[in-house]
Scaffold this active site. Structure first.
Site, PDB file in Angstrom:
ATOM      1  N   LYS A 123      11.144  60.148  72.607  1.00 46.64           N
ATOM      2  CA  LYS A 123      11.935  61.132  72.921  1.00 46.64           C
ATOM      3  C   LYS A 123      13.287  61.111  72.454  1.00 46.64           C
ATOM      4  O   LYS A 123      14.149  60.447  72.909  1.00 46.64           O
ATOM      5  CB  LYS A 123      11.617  61.660  74.120  1.00 46.64           C
ATOM      6  N   ASP A 228      10.942  71.538  86.916  1.00 46.83           N
ATOM      7  CA  ASP A 228      10.457  72.302  85.562  1.00 46.83           C
ATOM      8  C   ASP A 228       8.848  72.088  85.499  1.00 46.83           C
ATOM      9  O   ASP A 228       8.411  71.680  84.400  1.00 46.83           O
ATOM     10  CB  ASP A 228      11.137  71.797  84.207  1.00 46.83           C
TER      11      ASP A 228
END
Ligand code: ADP
Ligand code: MG
Length: 379
Positions: A123, A228
């Site tokens: 990532k 989130d």
């Protein structure tokens, strides 16, 4: 979605790395680093910084900039990527980079191969990228450009994500296995799973719903809120087993708006299950009624993952970080469709501070002054 062109990576010499690192360090105090400063930090045995800097600029790892006041170099996104990738490859964490599998709001995800050819996920945090292009069109762009350090925020996001992933994994939470982290990069297990967002049928809708509500509750009982918790950050494998991802925005249940964030996470899941499966969960947790704190992972993570100094820095930056994200999402709303109208350069990142190195176990090495760091890269 494309490939990350890393063919150059193997040709980067130790001297190239010293020069890139010198620019990175220089950017701690300078938006544009004068050549003389690059040369003095890099302190190459046989000199020749100018030539290397030229070559690195040709390959777009550095960018030359000139203003009325001064002239010099800054790291590009690509340069910053290469710096971090090279370190991970030297640590034998990364062997090769393959296809991009995801584009998140604030990141790019690639499949990579480790030393034994096992597949992993990489990532790359790119905080504020989308919004940045849009910001470029705005009148206040120059103002923002000088006050915002994109590179620093990306690095902070990665450091934080890795610290949370490690702590959660160690406690048996369903998260990808953390492998390593450098600068704005996080390497983790590659999940054989799909985002809930792509799933249109479930064998047992209610049981997945219950698993998710229990997960939100279990996190909170450990002092944490995901922040989130939506269908893009919940991955389902073929047995409908859930793994959660994406932690840079995690927060503590002691945060003053904890209840709002908690309720929003719950609502995200409920809304999605209704929209997608026509399912209304009768049972759902409420912050005030249901959260019983059993331990404080929020505090433990800060205590173990970061030294006192970094802890304070992180806490101070945390609110700035959150504000930036909130400001930015407002910008996105205002500007809407203009995403690609700006110049292609999403690079103008300036580091205010060089944040500490995270080693393989996630321990933070002592924060070093520029002199000490310089001598470290000499060896
Ligand atoms: P962002 O912060 O940009 O939203 P995420 O961490 O949510 O980034 O990742 C973006 C997408 O990449 C995810 O929705 C998922 O599809 C994919 N992805 C992320 N991490 C992994 C992983 N470890 N294994 C497989 N796919 C992943
Ligand atoms: Mg995400």
């Amino acid at each position: 979605m494309g490939k990350l062109d890393v063919s150059m990576l193997r040709y980067l010499s130790q001297e190239d790395m010293r020069v890139l690192t010198a620019v990175e360090m220089g950017m701690k105090n300078h938006e544009i680093v004068p050549l003389s400063l690059v040369a003095s930090i890099a302190n190459l045995k046989h000199g020749g910084t100018h030539k290397l800097v030229k070559e690195l600029s040709k390959h777009r790892l550095l960018a030359f900039e000139k203003s009325k006041m001064n002239a010099g170099y800054r790291l590009t996104n690509r340069g910053y990527d290469f710096l971090a990738l090279k370190v991970l490859s030297q640590r034998d964490v990364l062997h090769s980079v393959g296809n991009q599998i995801g584009v998140g709001k604030e990141s790019d995800i690639y499949i990579v191969a480790g030393e034994d050819q096992e597949q992993l996920a990489l990532k790359i945090h790119r905080l504020g990228r989308t919004s940045f292009r849009q910001l470029k069109n705005k009148r206040d762009y120059h103002l923002k450009r000088n006050t915002t350090s994109w590179i620093y925020l990306s690095r902070l996001a990665a450091t934080k994500e890795f610290a949370y992933m490690k702590a959660l994994y160690a406690r048996g939470f369903p998260v990808p296995k953390p492998i390593d982290c450098n600068r704005h990069l996080v390497v983790m297990e590659l999940l054989q799973a799909y985002p809930l967002q792509q799933i249109h049928e479930l064998n047992d809708v209610e049981s997945v719903y219950t698993d998710l509500m229990n997960l939100i509750l279990k996190l909170a009982s450990h002092g944490l809120i995901h922040g989130d918790f939506n269908e893009f950050n919940l991955m389902l494998d073929e047995n409908d087993h859930v793994t959660m991802i994406d932690f840079p925005q995690m927060l503590s249940t002691s945060h003053r708006n904890a209840k709002d964030y908690f309720d929003r996470d719950v609502k995200c899941v409920r809304d999605f299950f209704f929209r997608r499966f026509g399912f209304t969960g009768e049972d759902f947790p409420q912050f005030d009624r249901d959260v019983q704190k059993e331990c404080s992972m929020d505090r433990d993570i800060l205590a173990s993952g970061f030294s006192k100094k970094e802890h304070d820095e992180l806490e101070a930056l945390e609110s700035e970080f959150r504000h930036q994200i909130e400001d930015l999402s407002q910008d996105v709303d205002i500007i809407g469709e203009e995403e690609n109208s700006g110049p292609e350069d999403a690079d103008a990142g300036y580091e205010k501070e060089i944040s500490p190195e995270t080693d393989k176990c996630g321990k933070i090495e002592e924060f070093q002054s520029m002199e000490e760091s310089t001598s470290r890269i000499q060896t």
